[in-house]
Write a protein that holds these residues in place. Sequence first.
Motif, PDB file in Angstrom:
ATOM      1  N   SER A  41       0.806  -1.227   0.000  1.00 58.71           N
ATOM      2  CA  SER A  41       0.000   0.000   0.000  1.00 58.71           C
ATOM      3  C   SER A  41       0.836   1.272   0.000  1.00 58.71           C
ATOM      4  O   SER A  41       0.349   2.335  -0.396  1.00 58.71           O
ATOM      5  CB  SER A  41      -0.954   0.006   1.198  1.00 58.71           C
ATOM      6  N   ASP A  42       2.097   1.205   0.418  1.00 56.15           N
ATOM      7  CA  ASP A  42       2.949   2.391   0.451  1.00 56.15           C
ATOM      8  C   ASP A  42       3.750   2.587  -0.833  1.00 56.15           C
ATOM      9  O   ASP A  42       4.572   3.499  -0.912  1.00 56.15           O
ATOM     10  CB  ASP A  42       3.927   2.317   1.635  1.00 56.15           C
ATOM     11  N   ALA A  43       3.544   1.741  -1.830  1.00 52.98           N
ATOM     12  CA  ALA A  43       4.273   1.878  -3.091  1.00 52.98           C
ATOM     13  C   ALA A  43       3.980   3.237  -3.706  1.00 52.98           C
ATOM     14  O   ALA A  43       2.850   3.724  -3.667  1.00 52.98           O
ATOM     15  CB  ALA A  43       3.872   0.758  -4.051  1.00 52.98           C
ATOM     16  N   CYS A  44       5.032   3.856  -4.247  1.00 58.53           N
ATOM     17  CA  CYS A  44       4.847   5.172  -4.871  1.00 58.53           C
ATOM     18  C   CYS A  44       5.974   5.443  -5.858  1.00 58.53           C
ATOM     19  O   CYS A  44       6.942   4.693  -5.946  1.00 58.53           O
ATOM     20  CB  CYS A  44       4.779   6.268  -3.817  1.00 58.53           C
ATOM     21  N   ILE A  45       5.826   6.536  -6.570  1.00 59.88           N
ATOM     22  CA  ILE A  45       6.813   6.986  -7.542  1.00 59.88           C
ATOM     23  C   ILE A  45       7.644   8.087  -6.903  1.00 59.88           C
ATOM     24  O   ILE A  45       7.100   9.009  -6.291  1.00 59.88           O
ATOM     25  CB  ILE A  45       6.117   7.522  -8.810  1.00 59.88           C
ATOM     26  N   LEU A  46       8.960   7.977  -7.057  1.00 60.07           N
ATOM     27  CA  LEU A  46       9.868   9.032  -6.620  1.00 60.07           C
ATOM     28  C   LEU A  46      10.540   9.591  -7.863  1.00 60.07           C
ATOM     29  O   LEU A  46      11.145   8.844  -8.625  1.00 60.07           O
ATOM     30  CB  LEU A  46      10.932   8.497  -5.662  1.00 60.07           C
ATOM     31  N   THR A  47      10.419  10.881  -8.075  1.00 62.43           N
ATOM     32  CA  THR A  47      11.038  11.480  -9.249  1.00 62.43           C
ATOM     33  C   THR A  47      12.409  12.019  -8.888  1.00 62.43           C
ATOM     34  O   THR A  47      12.624  12.521  -7.783  1.00 62.43           O
ATOM     35  CB  THR A  47      10.152  12.599  -9.826  1.00 62.43           C
ATOM     36  N   GLY A  48      13.324  11.882  -9.819  1.00 60.85           N
ATOM     37  CA  GLY A  48      14.681  12.367  -9.632  1.00 60.85           C
ATOM     38  C   GLY A  48      15.103  13.177 -10.838  1.00 60.85           C
ATOM     39  O   GLY A  48      14.275  13.579 -11.656  1.00 60.85           O
ATOM     40  N   SER A  49      16.390  13.393 -10.978  1.00 63.49           N
ATOM     41  CA  SER A  49      16.887  14.236 -12.055  1.00 63.49           C
ATOM     42  C   SER A  49      16.668  13.608 -13.433  1.00 63.49           C
ATOM     43  O   SER A  49      16.196  14.266 -14.341  1.00 63.49           O
ATOM     44  CB  SER A  49      18.363  14.543 -11.838  1.00 63.49           C
ATOM     45  N   GLU A  50      17.010  12.343 -13.585  1.00 63.52           N
ATOM     46  CA  GLU A  50      16.865  11.704 -14.889  1.00 63.52           C
ATOM     47  C   GLU A  50      15.953  10.491 -14.865  1.00 63.52           C
ATOM     48  O   GLU A  50      15.321  10.167 -15.851  1.00 63.52           O
ATOM     49  CB  GLU A  50      18.236  11.271 -15.415  1.00 63.52           C
ATOM     50  N   ARG A  51      15.915   9.821 -13.752  1.00 62.38           N
ATOM     51  CA  ARG A  51      15.145   8.585 -13.648  1.00 62.38           C
ATOM     52  C   ARG A  51      13.919   8.769 -12.774  1.00 62.38           C
ATOM     53  O   ARG A  51      13.876   9.634 -11.907  1.00 62.38           O
ATOM     54  CB  ARG A  51      15.995   7.469 -13.041  1.00 62.38           C
ATOM     55  N   ILE A  52      12.975   7.905 -13.015  1.00 64.41           N
ATOM     56  CA  ILE A  52      11.786   7.830 -12.180  1.00 64.41           C
ATOM     57  C   ILE A  52      11.907   6.511 -11.427  1.00 64.41           C
ATOM     58  O   ILE A  52      12.068   5.455 -12.046  1.00 64.41           O
ATOM     59  CB  ILE A  52      10.514   7.867 -13.045  1.00 64.41           C
ATOM     60  N   ARG A  53      11.875   6.577 -10.123  1.00 62.88           N
ATOM     61  CA  ARG A  53      12.079   5.370  -9.313  1.00 62.88           C
ATOM     62  C   ARG A  53      10.765   4.902  -8.711  1.00 62.88           C
ATOM     63  O   ARG A  53       9.910   5.715  -8.350  1.00 62.88           O
ATOM     64  CB  ARG A  53      13.100   5.649  -8.227  1.00 62.88           C
ATOM     65  N   VAL A  54      10.658   3.588  -8.582  1.00 59.76           N
ATOM     66  CA  VAL A  54       9.481   2.979  -7.969  1.00 59.76           C
ATOM     67  C   VAL A  54       9.889   2.487  -6.590  1.00 59.76           C
ATOM     68  O   VAL A  54      10.766   1.636  -6.460  1.00 59.76           O
ATOM     69  CB  VAL A  54       8.924   1.830  -8.827  1.00 59.76           C
ATOM     70  N   SER A  55       9.245   3.060  -5.576  1.00 62.72           N
ATOM     71  CA  SER A  55       9.521   2.685  -4.193  1.00 62.72           C
ATOM     72  C   SER A  55       8.423   1.767  -3.693  1.00 62.72           C
ATOM     73  O   SER A  55       7.240   2.009  -3.906  1.00 62.72           O
ATOM     74  CB  SER A  55       9.565   3.948  -3.318  1.00 62.72           C
ATOM     75  N   ILE A  56       8.841   0.714  -3.007  1.00 63.90           N
ATOM     76  CA  ILE A  56       7.885  -0.234  -2.443  1.00 63.90           C
ATOM     77  C   ILE A  56       7.527   0.153  -1.008  1.00 63.90           C
ATOM     78  O   ILE A  56       6.553  -0.314  -0.449  1.00 63.90           O
ATOM     79  CB  ILE A  56       8.447  -1.664  -2.541  1.00 63.90           C
ATOM     80  N   GLY A  57       8.335   1.059  -0.425  1.00 68.84           N
ATOM     81  CA  GLY A  57       8.079   1.532   0.934  1.00 68.84           C
ATOM     82  C   GLY A  57       9.093   2.585   1.336  1.00 68.84           C
ATOM     83  O   GLY A  57      10.221   2.582   0.860  1.00 68.84           O
ATOM     84  N   SER A  58       8.678   3.504   2.199  1.00 67.84           N
ATOM     85  CA  SER A  58       9.546   4.570   2.707  1.00 67.84           C
ATOM     86  C   SER A  58       9.508   4.548   4.224  1.00 67.84           C
ATOM     87  O   SER A  58       8.456   4.304   4.826  1.00 67.84           O
ATOM     88  CB  SER A  58       9.071   5.920   2.182  1.00 67.84           C
ATOM     89  N   TYR A  59      10.660   4.841   4.836  1.00 66.80           N
ATOM     90  CA  TYR A  59      10.799   4.676   6.285  1.00 66.80           C
ATOM     91  C   TYR A  59      11.538   5.858   6.906  1.00 66.80           C
ATOM     92  O   TYR A  59      12.330   6.524   6.246  1.00 66.80           O
ATOM     93  CB  TYR A  59      11.541   3.366   6.580  1.00 66.80           C
ATOM     94  N   ASN A  60      11.289   6.070   8.179  1.00 69.51           N
ATOM     95  CA  ASN A  60      11.914   7.175   8.902  1.00 69.51           C
ATOM     96  C   ASN A  60      13.371   6.911   9.255  1.00 69.51           C
ATOM     97  O   ASN A  60      14.173   7.832   9.289  1.00 69.51           O
ATOM     98  CB  ASN A  60      11.134   7.482  10.186  1.00 69.51           C
ATOM     99  N   THR A  61      13.708   5.650   9.538  1.00 70.63           N
ATOM    100  CA  THR A  61      15.073   5.346   9.967  1.00 70.63           C
ATOM    101  C   THR A  61      15.721   4.336   9.030  1.00 70.63           C
ATOM    102  O   THR A  61      15.039   3.513   8.403  1.00 70.63           O
ATOM    103  CB  THR A  61      15.104   4.755  11.394  1.00 70.63           C
ATOM    104  N   ARG A  62      17.030   4.408   8.962  1.00 66.58           N
ATOM    105  CA  ARG A  62      17.781   3.462   8.143  1.00 66.58           C
ATOM    106  C   ARG A  62      17.594   2.036   8.657  1.00 66.58           C
ATOM    107  O   ARG A  62      17.458   1.097   7.867  1.00 66.58           O
ATOM    108  CB  ARG A  62      19.261   3.843   8.127  1.00 66.58           C
TER     109      ARG A  62
END
Length: 86
Positions: A41-62
Amino acid sequence: TTKSQEMVQPTSKLHHIIIASVVFKDDAKAMVSELKQQGYSDACILTGSERIRVSIGSYNTREEAERQLIDVRKNNAYKDAWLLVR
């Protein structure tokens, strides 16, 4: 919000598990839709300078992101997933 806006999410979380980098946004949208259907459910698109990345999840800590990355890589389809920190 439109469906497209929901897929490209600004986030304050700095650690992202990336499963793909693509050139075309439509490809990323299709991947995110499929991931959401698979229960990521947390999958999203992250845009960058040249590439578009697909994230399966984002987190607060490493640490949290690395724990989840280990689990994600257990799925053979995502064995090459990697961690993006921004």
